[in-house]
Design a protein around this motif. Structure first.
Motif, PDB file in Angstrom:
ATOM      1  N   ASP A  47      -7.591   1.050  14.422  1.00 54.13           N
ATOM      2  CA  ASP A  47      -7.968   1.534  13.608  1.00 54.13           C
ATOM      3  C   ASP A  47      -6.688   1.680  12.253  1.00 54.13           C
ATOM      4  O   ASP A  47      -5.464   0.647  13.090  1.00 54.13           O
ATOM      5  N   TRP A  48      -6.782   2.214  10.885  1.00 53.95           N
ATOM      6  CA  TRP A  48      -5.962   1.613  10.011  1.00 53.95           C
ATOM      7  C   TRP A  48      -5.501   3.238   9.815  1.00 53.95           C
ATOM      8  O   TRP A  48      -6.162   4.006   9.412  1.00 53.95           O
ATOM      9  N   ILE A  49      -3.964   3.020   9.577  1.00 47.07           N
ATOM     10  CA  ILE A  49      -3.585   4.723   8.997  1.00 47.07           C
ATOM     11  C   ILE A  49      -3.388   3.673   7.375  1.00 47.07           C
ATOM     12  O   ILE A  49      -2.205   3.253   6.768  1.00 47.07           O
ATOM     13  N   ALA A  50      -3.692   4.912   6.987  1.00 49.51           N
ATOM     14  CA  ALA A  50      -4.071   4.195   5.068  1.00 49.51           C
ATOM     15  C   ALA A  50      -2.778   5.707   4.549  1.00 49.51           C
ATOM     16  O   ALA A  50      -3.081   6.391   4.970  1.00 49.51           O
ATOM     17  N   THR A  51      -1.678   4.582   3.867  1.00 46.32           N
ATOM     18  CA  THR A  51      -0.917   5.035   2.748  1.00 46.32           C
ATOM     19  C   THR A  51      -1.724   6.307   1.621  1.00 46.32           C
ATOM     20  O   THR A  51      -1.427   5.268   0.549  1.00 46.32           O
ATOM     21  N   GLY A  52      -1.466   7.393   1.106  1.00 50.84           N
ATOM     22  CA  GLY A  52      -1.882   7.258  -0.144  1.00 50.84           C
ATOM     23  C   GLY A  52      -0.807   7.881  -1.659  1.00 50.84           C
ATOM     24  O   GLY A  52       0.919   7.614  -0.292  1.00 50.84           O
ATOM     25  N   VAL A  53      -1.137   8.032  -2.241  1.00 51.48           N
ATOM     26  CA  VAL A  53       0.325   7.836  -3.186  1.00 51.48           C
ATOM     27  C   VAL A  53       1.076   9.138  -3.129  1.00 51.48           C
ATOM     28  O   VAL A  53       2.251   8.595  -3.643  1.00 51.48           O
ATOM     29  N   ASN A  54       0.828  10.141  -2.683  1.00 57.35           N
ATOM     30  CA  ASN A  54       1.945  10.584  -2.280  1.00 57.35           C
ATOM     31  C   ASN A  54       2.808  10.973  -0.829  1.00 57.35           C
ATOM     32  O   ASN A  54       3.225  12.216  -0.345  1.00 57.35           O
ATOM     33  N   GLY A  55       2.714   9.864  -0.411  1.00 61.26           N
ATOM     34  CA  GLY A  55       2.911   9.519   1.375  1.00 61.26           C
ATOM     35  C   GLY A  55       2.479   9.980   2.095  1.00 61.26           C
ATOM     36  O   GLY A  55       2.793  10.234   3.328  1.00 61.26           O
ATOM     37  N   GLU A  56       1.505  11.180   2.149  1.00 59.87           N
ATOM     38  CA  GLU A  56       0.117  12.023   2.723  1.00 59.87           C
ATOM     39  C   GLU A  56      -0.145  10.060   3.581  1.00 59.87           C
ATOM     40  O   GLU A  56      -0.600   8.949   3.050  1.00 59.87           O
ATOM     41  N   HIS A  57      -1.074  10.262   4.677  1.00 59.99           N
ATOM     42  CA  HIS A  57      -1.470   9.440   5.607  1.00 59.99           C
ATOM     43  C   HIS A  57      -3.087  10.258   6.273  1.00 59.99           C
ATOM     44  O   HIS A  57      -3.290  10.811   6.518  1.00 59.99           O
ATOM     45  N   TRP A  58      -4.223   8.854   6.015  1.00 61.32           N
ATOM     46  CA  TRP A  58      -5.156   9.428   7.133  1.00 61.32           C
ATOM     47  C   TRP A  58      -5.791   8.346   7.974  1.00 61.32           C
ATOM     48  O   TRP A  58      -5.349   6.860   7.764  1.00 61.32           O
ATOM     49  N   LEU A  59      -6.111   8.345   9.133  1.00 62.33           N
ATOM     50  CA  LEU A  59      -7.272   7.516  10.000  1.00 62.33           C
ATOM     51  C   LEU A  59      -8.668   7.266   9.250  1.00 62.33           C
ATOM     52  O   LEU A  59      -8.944   8.024   8.757  1.00 62.33           O
ATOM     53  N   ILE A  60      -8.569   5.579   8.951  1.00 62.79           N
ATOM     54  CA  ILE A  60     -10.171   5.338   8.943  1.00 62.79           C
ATOM     55  C   ILE A  60     -10.435   4.726   9.696  1.00 62.79           C
ATOM     56  O   ILE A  60     -10.123   3.407  10.416  1.00 62.79           O
ATOM     57  N   ALA A  61     -11.532   4.627  11.219  1.00 63.84           N
ATOM     58  CA  ALA A  61     -11.899   3.381  11.873  1.00 63.84           C
ATOM     59  C   ALA A  61     -12.135   2.636  11.234  1.00 63.84           C
ATOM     60  O   ALA A  61     -12.015   2.402  10.417  1.00 63.84           O
ATOM     61  N   ASP A  62     -11.841   1.307  12.454  1.00 62.30           N
ATOM     62  CA  ASP A  62     -12.059  -0.177  11.960  1.00 62.30           C
ATOM     63  C   ASP A  62     -13.053  -0.797  10.938  1.00 62.30           C
ATOM     64  O   ASP A  62     -13.384  -1.303  10.017  1.00 62.30           O
ATOM     65  N   ASP A  63     -14.720  -0.142  11.326  1.00 60.25           N
ATOM     66  CA  ASP A  63     -15.716  -0.608  11.121  1.00 60.25           C
ATOM     67  C   ASP A  63     -15.300  -0.165   9.596  1.00 60.25           C
ATOM     68  O   ASP A  63     -16.062  -0.652   8.427  1.00 60.25           O
TER      69      ASP A  63
END
Length: 130
Positions: A53-69
């Motif tokens: 899975d991917w852990i994304a980082t936003g412009v304000n430093g927040e993180h969220w998960l995104i499934a690989d597919d």
């Protein structure tokens, strides 16, 4: 209505390593659940982080998960171009030229034009500077 993202995001593919578990304050090594009390990590659904899975980082430093597919269907890596091309894009944009004028200025082949158009619209990375 359909929308597109205006800003590139940074994302890192979760590899299950202790370093990533510590970096993103993940707990419960059996299920890799995120620290729900941490405002920096927003988990959707069950919050289960799977290897890949991917852990994304936003412009304000927040993180969220995104499934690989989902990630592979939604995002593409920014094009990698030579520094001279990046400099040309910045110069043409700063002087309010159109992309077509850049194509007329230099002798580009079709593949280069497609890459330059993506870089012009979406942003880019300079070779050797990831």
């Amino acid at each position: 209505m359909k929308f597109y993202r205006k800003q590139p995001i940074e994302a890192e593919q979760f590899d299950g390593s202790d370093e990533m578990v510590d970096k993103y304050e993940l707990i419960d090594a059996g299920t890799m659940l995120g620290t729900h009390h941490s405002p920096e990590l927003y988990l959707t659904g069950s919050g289960k982080v799977d290897v890949g899975d991917w852990i994304a980082t936003g412009v304000n430093g927040e993180h969220w998960l995104i499934a690989d597919d989902v990630f592979k269907q939604t995002y593409a890596e920014l094009p990698v171009i030579p520094k001279v091309w990046g400099d040309a894009i910045e110069e043409f944009k700063a002087n309010h030229y159109q992309l077509s004028e850049m194509f007329n200025e230099w002798d580009w082949n079709y593949d280069e034009q497609e890459l330059i158009a993506r870089a012009w619209l979406d942003g880019y990375q300079v070779e050797g500077h990831k």
